[in-house]
Scaffold this active site. Structure first.
Site, PDB file in Angstrom:
ATOM      1  N   LYS A 175      88.171  44.317  21.293  1.00 17.94           N
ATOM      2  CA  LYS A 175      87.809  42.947  21.653  1.00 17.94           C
ATOM      3  C   LYS A 175      88.003  42.662  23.135  1.00 17.94           C
ATOM      4  CE  LYS A 175      88.847  41.132  17.035  1.00 17.94           C
ATOM      5  NZ  LYS A 175      89.394  42.377  16.453  1.00 17.94           N
ATOM      6  N   LYS A 230      90.334  34.604  15.862  1.00 18.70           N
ATOM      7  CA  LYS A 230      90.784  35.881  15.306  1.00 18.70           C
ATOM      8  C   LYS A 230      91.772  36.558  16.249  1.00 18.70           C
ATOM      9  CE  LYS A 230      86.340  37.850  16.814  1.00 18.70           C
ATOM     10  NZ  LYS A 230      85.101  38.531  16.337  1.00 18.70           N
ATOM     11  N   ARG A 276      76.680  46.931  11.592  1.00 17.74           N
ATOM     12  CA  ARG A 276      77.465  48.003  12.205  1.00 17.74           C
ATOM     13  C   ARG A 276      76.482  49.097  12.654  1.00 17.74           C
ATOM     14  NH1 ARG A 276      82.479  50.236  12.071  1.00 17.74           N
ATOM     15  NH2 ARG A 276      83.003  48.135  12.823  1.00 17.74           N
ATOM     16  N   ARG A 300      76.142  44.610   6.969  1.00 17.97           N
ATOM     17  CA  ARG A 300      77.249  44.228   6.094  1.00 17.97           C
ATOM     18  C   ARG A 300      77.150  42.729   5.833  1.00 17.97           C
ATOM     19  NH1 ARG A 300      81.981  46.372   9.800  1.00 17.97           N
ATOM     20  NH2 ARG A 300      80.793  45.008  11.174  1.00 17.97           N
ATOM     21  N   ARG A 311      83.411  36.596   6.644  1.00 18.23           N
ATOM     22  CA  ARG A 311      83.747  37.975   7.011  1.00 18.23           C
ATOM     23  C   ARG A 311      82.863  38.935   6.228  1.00 18.23           C
ATOM     24  NH1 ARG A 311      89.972  38.265   5.735  1.00 18.23           N
ATOM     25  NH2 ARG A 311      89.134  37.488   3.767  1.00 18.23           N
ATOM     26  N   ASP A 333      79.427  46.105  16.583  1.00 18.08           N
ATOM     27  CA  ASP A 333      79.080  45.055  15.622  1.00 18.08           C
ATOM     28  C   ASP A 333      78.181  44.025  16.290  1.00 18.08           C
ATOM     29  OD1 ASP A 333      80.724  46.346  13.805  1.00 18.08           O
ATOM     30  OD2 ASP A 333      82.457  45.080  14.252  1.00 18.08           O
ATOM     31  N   GLU A 387      81.947  43.221  18.878  1.00 15.45           N
ATOM     32  CA  GLU A 387      83.028  44.199  19.053  1.00 15.45           C
ATOM     33  C   GLU A 387      82.448  45.573  19.361  1.00 15.45           C
ATOM     34  OE1 GLU A 387      85.966  44.437  15.986  1.00 15.45           O
ATOM     35  OE2 GLU A 387      86.187  42.271  15.809  1.00 15.45           O
ATOM     36  N   ASN A 426      83.987  49.146  18.541  1.00 12.92           N
ATOM     37  CA  ASN A 426      85.090  49.767  17.812  1.00 12.92           C
ATOM     38  C   ASN A 426      85.235  51.234  18.204  1.00 12.92           C
ATOM     39  OD1 ASN A 426      85.802  47.586  15.606  1.00 12.92           O
ATOM     40  ND2 ASN A 426      83.577  47.650  15.766  1.00 12.92           N
TER      41      ASN A 426
END
Length: 324
Positions: free
Chosen positions: A130, A165, A215, A229, A237, A277, A286, A288
């Site tokens: 992040k 978050k 993703r 997703r 979420r 994402d 994000e 990751n």
């Protein structure tokens, strides 16, 4: 049949008995490596030892198979010198991204001259999901990082709805949607400040999340596939770990633009396996790099061999090191 050069691989991950093999990307990579004849070892991050200039891992050889509950067999303990005894270290334990995690990156960085570590530990340390993404703020929804309640209230007033978050969270844990009336916002900020010493992230709520949070997996800077997703009923979420469902998808032009912008930097940093994402086909949230997931779902929908692609990229990296 393609012949592969067998490698000795140490996998730094979570305990084998606790993984869900139906969706675990690390297990899938291990299966693909084993199919190529690679010898696999398993160890936990606390099993690392630094002694007299060497980085050691108390590890066990492991064989894996696609049978939940009977998915691994561990051999006897061995003390591996990660610089001399193995060809590749996969750093794949899940966050939290805390001082223990950071310490592991410092130790693994010391074997990089002798052994390929994936992802590059220094780059993992310097690119938390992040914060690294802030380098690409022009692709992001409006974003704030703060501990200041007044600033959060001002941000909410500007954007109407927000998401709050933790800065170093994972798996969709502690992600909150706050509506325009700001109900419980003060209490939520108090909770975050009590729970975490670092600031937290606040973003404008993107209604398009109801249609999915995509993703996208990049391997050595190149797009290898994507999965959409979709949040469960009553959820914002979309993480599969908290009840989201996976769906086949294609990339939008905007998403291809994002990947083209990120790819060269990921490759240059040695971030070989990355999952980004994107919400609503356009909003990057994000990057990751610690232990990204998603390849099992991607393969199920697209029929690609993403695990094999990761090993192919590792082979290319090893060949380049040997040529230097």
């Amino acid at each position: 049949m393609t012949q592969f050069n067998p490698l000795t691989v140490a996998v730094q991950m979570d305990p084998m008995d606790g993984i869900n093999i139906a969706g675990d990307s690390t297990f899938h990579i291990m299966l693909a490596g084993q199919a190529r004849g690679h010898k696999l070892y398993h160890y936990l991050a606390p099993d690392l030892t630094y002694r007299d200039g060497r980085v050691l891992a108390k590890a066990r050889p492991v064989q894996v198979q696609k049978v939940q509950g009977d998915h691994f067999v561990l051999g006897d303990w061995e003390m591996l010198d990660l610089g001399r005894d193995v060809d590749v270290v996969l750093m794949r334990q899940d966050p939290p991204f805390d001082l223990s995690y950071i310490t592991a990156t410092h130790l693994l960085e010391r074997v990089q001259a002798e052994t390929l570590v994936v992802n590059d530990p220094a780059s993992v340390r310097d690119a938390p999901e992040k914060l690294f993404v802030l380098d690409y703020a022009h692709f992001m929804p409006p974003t704030m990082i703060t501990r200041d309640l007044a600033e959060v209230k001002s941000f909410l007033a500007e954007h109407g709805e927000i998401v709050v978050k933790p800065l170093y969270g994972n798996g969709g844990v502690a992600v909150f949607h706050v509506g325009a009336n700001g109900a419980n916002l003060s209490s939520l900020v108090e909770l975050f400040k009590e729970k975490w010493v670092e600031p937290f992230m606040v973003q404008a709520f993107i209604p398009g999340v109801a249609e999915g949070d995509k993703r996208i997996v990049l391997v050595d800077g190149e797009v290898m596939g994507a999965v959409n997703r979709i949040p469960g009923k009553g959820e914002i979420r979309s993480n599969l770990a908290v009840g989201g469902s996976a769906a086949k998808t294609e990339l939008t032009d905007r998403e291809r633009e994002i990947c083209a912008a990120l790819g060269p930097e990921l490759k240059a940093r040695g971030l070989l396996f990355v999952g980004i994402d994107v919400i609503g086909g356009e909003w990057l949230t994000e990057i990751n790099v610690t232990s990204p997931t998603g390849i099992v779902s991607i393969e199920a929908f697209d029929g690609t061999d993403t695990g094999g692609m990761i090993w192919d990229a590792i082979d290319v990296r090893l060949a380049a090191r040997a040529a230097d």
